[in-house]
Design a protein around this motif. Structure first.
Motif, short mmCIF file in Angstrom:
data_model
loop_
_atom_site.label_atom_id
_atom_site.label_comp_id
_atom_site.label_asym_id
_atom_site.label_seq_id
_atom_site.Cartn_x
_atom_site.Cartn_y
_atom_site.Cartn_z
N VAL A 58 71.37 53.78 10.04
CA VAL A 58 71.44 52.41 9.55
C VAL A 58 70.27 52.17 8.59
O VAL A 58 69.12 52.48 8.92
CB VAL A 58 71.41 51.41 10.72
N ASP A 59 70.58 51.63 7.42
CA ASP A 59 69.54 51.31 6.45
C ASP A 59 69.84 49.93 5.87
O ASP A 59 70.76 49.23 6.31
CB ASP A 59 69.45 52.37 5.35
N HIS A 60 69.05 49.55 4.86
CA HIS A 60 69.21 48.22 4.28
C HIS A 60 70.60 48.03 3.71
O HIS A 60 71.24 46.96 3.88
CB HIS A 60 68.16 47.98 3.19
N ASP A 61 71.15 49.03 3.03
CA ASP A 61 72.47 48.90 2.42
C ASP A 61 73.55 48.73 3.49
O ASP A 61 74.49 47.94 3.33
CB ASP A 61 72.79 50.12 1.56
N TRP A 62 73.42 49.47 4.60
CA TRP A 62 74.40 49.35 5.67
C TRP A 62 74.36 47.94 6.25
O TRP A 62 75.41 47.33 6.47
CB TRP A 62 74.09 50.37 6.77
N ILE A 63 73.16 47.44 6.51
CA ILE A 63 73.03 46.09 7.08
C ILE A 63 73.59 45.04 6.14
O ILE A 63 74.33 44.13 6.55
CB ILE A 63 71.55 45.79 7.41
N ARG A 64 73.26 45.17 4.86
CA ARG A 64 73.78 44.20 3.89
C ARG A 64 75.30 44.23 3.84
O ARG A 64 75.96 43.19 3.80
CB ARG A 64 73.20 44.51 2.51
N ALA A 65 75.88 45.43 3.87
CA ALA A 65 77.34 45.55 3.83
C ALA A 65 77.98 45.02 5.11
O ALA A 65 78.97 44.28 5.07
CB ALA A 65 77.73 47.01 3.62
N GLU A 66 77.42 45.38 6.25
CA GLU A 66 77.99 44.98 7.54
C GLU A 66 77.99 43.47 7.71
O GLU A 66 78.94 42.90 8.26
CB GLU A 66 77.21 45.66 8.68
N PHE A 67 76.96 42.80 7.24
CA PHE A 67 76.84 41.36 7.47
C PHE A 67 77.27 40.53 6.26
O PHE A 67 76.92 39.35 6.15
CB PHE A 67 75.42 41.02 7.92
N THR A 68 78.05 41.16 5.38
CA THR A 68 78.74 40.43 4.32
C THR A 68 80.20 40.27 4.74
O THR A 68 80.81 41.21 5.23
CB THR A 68 78.67 41.20 2.99
N ARG A 69 80.75 39.08 4.58
CA ARG A 69 82.16 38.85 4.95
C ARG A 69 83.04 39.90 4.29
O ARG A 69 82.84 40.27 3.14
CB ARG A 69 82.61 37.46 4.50
N ARG A 70 84.03 40.36 5.04
CA ARG A 70 84.90 41.43 4.54
C ARG A 70 85.52 41.07 3.19
O ARG A 70 85.59 41.92 2.29
CB ARG A 70 85.99 41.72 5.58
N ASP A 71 85.96 39.83 3.03
CA ASP A 71 86.62 39.45 1.78
C ASP A 71 85.63 39.27 0.63
O ASP A 71 86.04 39.08 -0.52
CB ASP A 71 87.44 38.17 1.96
N ALA A 72 84.33 39.33 0.92
CA ALA A 72 83.32 39.17 -0.13
C ALA A 72 82.58 40.47 -0.43
O ALA A 72 81.67 40.49 -1.26
CB ALA A 72 82.32 38.09 0.27
N ARG A 73 82.96 41.57 0.23
CA ARG A 73 82.25 42.83 0.04
C ARG A 73 82.54 43.46 -1.32
O ARG A 73 83.68 43.45 -1.79
CB ARG A 73 82.61 43.82 1.15
N GLU A 74 81.51 43.99 -1.90
CA GLU A 74 81.64 44.74 -3.14
C GLU A 74 82.13 46.15 -2.82
O GLU A 74 82.00 46.62 -1.69
CB GLU A 74 80.30 44.78 -3.85
N PRO A 75 82.70 46.86 -3.82
CA PRO A 75 83.23 48.20 -3.54
C PRO A 75 82.22 49.14 -2.91
O PRO A 75 82.58 49.93 -2.02
CB PRO A 75 83.67 48.68 -4.93
N TRP A 76 80.96 49.09 -3.31
CA TRP A 76 79.98 50.01 -2.74
C TRP A 76 79.75 49.74 -1.26
O TRP A 76 79.39 50.66 -0.51
CB TRP A 76 78.66 49.94 -3.50
N MET A 77 79.97 48.51 -0.84
CA MET A 77 79.77 48.16 0.57
C MET A 77 80.82 48.82 1.44
O MET A 77 80.51 49.35 2.52
CB MET A 77 79.81 46.65 0.75
#
Length: 235
Positions: A58-77
């Protein structure tokens, strides 16, 4: 049909008794799975070697992706969470989880901890519901019974529950807590001890663990084959 998920977390790639410096836990998990498949060859088995191919931490990118709403996630997430999603899918699809994990410095190997961090997921394996007050967590893996078999090895001895050194074993209780948190409560453990002592003490522990594995497989197979109890007819 029973779907098995087989995880090995030892840093040793080989199996004790077959390969030089082979892993005791890998030998136990493969014994369990082989005995199961000899009785039920059509049951599917998924295998993930955490020890030689560990999940990303788990790193910063994983945390940012996980706690972004699914419908608002960017492709990299979605890409960053892909491995975690695959591990969650494997777990959800399984009925019987067989984990091989040595005790490293009183706890679980780092790759197994990375797996735990990847499968405890808000919205996928547990829900956070603030309307429930002081008990906001709702496990999601309660749709059917799932069993966990933890096959471990330890350098010392007396670390089973109730043993004189049980307080030094943080592998079993950690895994029991994490999986219970998402709805899996049936965890059964078998361990080889006395690795540091070697010799007859280790050989006796290995033989005892192998016998326990065989007995456990046979007992679970009997439970699986037993017909479901009849439900009483409505009055």
């Amino acid at each position: 049909m029973t779907r098995l998920l087989h995880l090995d977390a030892s840093a040793r790639p080989g199996r004790h008794g077959i390969d030089p410096h082979g892993s005791h836990t890998r030998a136990l998990t493969h014994r369990f799975v082989a005995r199961w498949r000899s009785a039920r060859p059509h049951d599917p088995v998924r295998y993930r070697d955490l020890g030689t191919a560990p999940p990303r931490l788990v790193d910063h990118d994983w945390i940012r992706a996980e706690f972004t709403r699914r419908d608002a996630r960017e492709p990299w997430m979605a890409e960053r969470l892909a491995d975690s999603d695959a591990m969650v899918d494997e777990l959800i699809d399984s009925d019987l989880l067989v984990i091989g994990a040595p005790l490293y410095n009183f706890g679980m190997p780092a790759p197994l901890k990375a797996w735990v961090d990847g499968i405890v997921r808000i919205g996928r394996t547990v829900v956070f519901d603030p309307s429930r007050g002081d008990d906001p967590y709702v496990p999601l893996l309660t749709d059917r019974p799932r069993r966990v078999i933890l096959l471990s090895s330890r350098g010392g001895h007396g670390m089973d529950e109730g043993g004189p050194l049980a307080h030094m074993n943080h592998l079993d209780p950690h895994l029991r807590t994490a999986l219970g948190f998402i709805g899996i409560h049936d965890l059964r453990g078998i361990a080889i001890e006395n690795e540091e002592f070697g010799g007859e003490r280790l050989a006796a522990s290995v033989a005892a663990a192998q016998a326990k594995v065989d007995c456990l497989v046979d007992a679970l197979l009997a439970e699986t084959a037993a017909p479901a109890p009849r439900q009483p007819l409505p009055a």
